[in-house]
Design an enzyme around this catalytic site. Structure first.
Site, PDB file in Angstrom:
ATOM      1  N   HIS A  33       0.874  -1.190   0.000  1.00 14.20           N
ATOM      2  CA  HIS A  33       0.000   0.000   0.000  1.00 14.20           C
ATOM      3  C   HIS A  33       0.900   1.226   0.000  1.00 14.20           C
ATOM      4  O   HIS A  33       1.711   1.387   0.928  1.00 14.20           O
ATOM      5  CB  HIS A  33      -0.881   0.025   1.250  1.00 14.20           C
ATOM      6  CG  HIS A  33      -1.726  -1.192   1.400  1.00 14.20           C
ATOM      7  ND1 HIS A  33      -3.033  -1.243   0.985  1.00 14.20           N
ATOM      8  CD2 HIS A  33      -1.445  -2.430   1.896  1.00 14.20           C
ATOM      9  CE1 HIS A  33      -3.534  -2.449   1.228  1.00 14.20           C
ATOM     10  NE2 HIS A  33      -2.583  -3.188   1.781  1.00 14.20           N
ATOM     11  N   HIS A  85      -8.189  -8.201  -0.429  1.00 13.00           N
ATOM     12  CA  HIS A  85      -7.749  -8.729   0.865  1.00 13.00           C
ATOM     13  C   HIS A  85      -8.841  -9.684   1.350  1.00 13.00           C
ATOM     14  O   HIS A  85     -10.024  -9.325   1.348  1.00 13.00           O
ATOM     15  CB  HIS A  85      -7.614  -7.609   1.896  1.00 13.00           C
ATOM     16  CG  HIS A  85      -6.398  -6.752   1.728  1.00 13.00           C
ATOM     17  ND1 HIS A  85      -6.104  -6.107   0.567  1.00 13.00           N
ATOM     18  CD2 HIS A  85      -5.400  -6.436   2.596  1.00 13.00           C
ATOM     19  CE1 HIS A  85      -4.970  -5.436   0.725  1.00 13.00           C
ATOM     20  NE2 HIS A  85      -4.525  -5.616   1.947  1.00 13.00           N
ATOM     21  N   GLU A  97      -7.445 -12.206   6.142  1.00 12.12           N
ATOM     22  CA  GLU A  97      -6.359 -11.633   6.968  1.00 12.12           C
ATOM     23  C   GLU A  97      -6.792 -11.777   8.428  1.00 12.12           C
ATOM     24  O   GLU A  97      -6.123 -12.435   9.219  1.00 12.12           O
ATOM     25  CB  GLU A  97      -6.130 -10.161   6.598  1.00 12.12           C
ATOM     26  CG  GLU A  97      -5.030  -9.485   7.415  1.00 12.12           C
ATOM     27  CD  GLU A  97      -4.875  -7.993   7.092  1.00 12.12           C
ATOM     28  OE1 GLU A  97      -5.800  -7.411   6.481  1.00 12.12           O
ATOM     29  OE2 GLU A  97      -3.829  -7.402   7.477  1.00 12.12           O
ATOM     30  N   ASP A 153       3.453  -5.175   2.596  1.00 11.50           N
ATOM     31  CA  ASP A 153       2.165  -4.593   2.998  1.00 11.50           C
ATOM     32  C   ASP A 153       2.286  -3.089   3.289  1.00 11.50           C
ATOM     33  O   ASP A 153       1.990  -2.264   2.424  1.00 11.50           O
ATOM     34  CB  ASP A 153       1.599  -5.354   4.202  1.00 11.50           C
ATOM     35  CG  ASP A 153       0.087  -5.280   4.322  1.00 11.50           C
ATOM     36  OD1 ASP A 153      -0.545  -4.723   3.413  1.00 11.50           O
ATOM     37  OD2 ASP A 153      -0.456  -5.782   5.323  1.00 11.50           O
TER      38      ASP A 153
END
Ligand code: ADE
Ligand code: ZN
Length: 336
Positions: A16, A194, A197, A275
């Site tokens: 990200h 996603h 998670e 990430d």
């Protein structure tokens, strides 16, 4: 091993851009935009980087992103990350960005995309790092908001390869975004999300069956369901795993307990990624290094993970082949 990892050609598939915001750059940009921060110093801000769950992190992450105002801010943030790619032998990266984090504050979509994509173009020439962009919808917001974002993106379609789904997972299942994903696919974007998670295996089922995703971001909890594991393998969907993120957000207690190795042994296609490296204590090579140590991964397993990172990227076949050849030659040389 450290030398092997540092020089290993690799791709990053789960990153990200707002999560690469190092406190030093955050303070510099806040200063030039005359924004007062809640933390008096870089050190004080860094001290706040201790999280008990995903939401805990997201609260701070969105605060940090609020200082991004101009096209230059988005350019500087992105170029700074791409410089880190170059020194880590990341040959290709697929960068997620969250337009709604910015458009909700009155920043134009155009400002965000132009700043990021100008940095991507410069990095290709100056750093020899290629990048593709993934526009991620925020799942704590409504589907209507995501649909508006999709509409805003259409004039810039040539700059975006895929759409993603991130932010607060629990309570926001993939099925909430069925319509916007269907429309995104129609518009030519590749779907990813996603899933699993913090959410359970049923969220992963929804992501593959309803959203038709081509890659699963995280996917940790697929191990809850044997049929799901079989289905992911059958459909040849890769998982973009982020080991240091999982520890920082207490998805796993200790890196030694991470299920990455188990997933490899089951035949799942895995990759290693950072990430939100500014928040989770390490960029991609640190993730490779710490995971190797904790799980005793062999050079062959690391090579296979790097190979997956090219194979399951969204690059055209010819580009993938070139990078895989570079990796194969590197590995062959390391063996002799
Ligand atoms: N946005 C940034 N990092 C994220 C993560 N790890 N999970 C969900 N949304 C995110
Ligand atoms: Zn993520």
């Amino acid at each position: 091993m450290q030398y092997f990892i540092e020089n290993l050609p690799k791709a990053e598939l789960h990153l990200h851009i707002e999560g690469t915001f190092e406190p030093e750059l955050l303070f510099e940009i806040a200063k030039r935009n005359k924004i007062k921060l809640n933390y008096p110093t870089v050190e004080e801000l860094r001290k706040a980087y201790s999280f008990s769950c995903l939401q805990d992190f997201l609260d701070l992450y969105y605060q940090g992103a609020n200082v991004l105002i101009t096209e230059l801010d988005f350019y500087d943030l992105t170029y700074s990350y791409l410089e880190k790619c170059a020194i880590q032998n990341v040959r290709h990266t697929e960068i997620m960005f969250d337009p709604q984090t910015h458009t909700e504050r009155g920043i134009a979509f155009e400002t965000v995309i132009n700043g990021i994509s100008r940095a991507v173009e410069d990095a290709k020439v100056k750093l020899n790092v290629s990048a593709l962009l993934i526009m991620s919808y925020l799942r704590h917001l409504s589907q209507e908001s995501a649909l508006l974002t999709l509409a805003q993106s259409l004039p810039f379609k040539d700059k975006i390869i895929a759409v993603g789904l991130d932010s607060t997972e629990k309570g926001n299942p993939p099925s909430k975004f069925a319509t916007v994903f269907e429309a995104s696919i129609k518009a030519g974007y590749i779907p990813v999300a996603h899933a699993g998670e913090e959410g359970d295996a049923d969220y992963i089922w929804e992501a593959i069956d309803i959203l038709k995703i081509k890659r699963i971001d995280h996917g940790n909890n697929c191990l809850q369901d044997e049929n799901l594991i079989k289905e992911i393998i059958k459909r040849d969907i890769a998982l973009t795993i982020c080991p240091l993120s999982n520890v920082a957000l207490q998805v796993v207690k200790d890196l030694k307990d991470h299920s990455l190795k188990k997933k490899i042994d089951l035949g799942l296609k895995t990759t290693i990624n950072s990430d939100d490296p500014a928040y989770f204590g390490g960029h991609i090579n640190q993730n490779y290094m710490d995971t190797q140590k904790a799980l005793n991964l062999t050079k062959e397993e690391l090579y296979q993970i790097a190979r997956n990172s090219f194979q399951y990227s969204f690059l055209p076949a010819i580009e993938k082949e070139k990078l895989i050849l570079e990796l194969d030659l590197y590995y062959l040389n390391a063996l002799i």
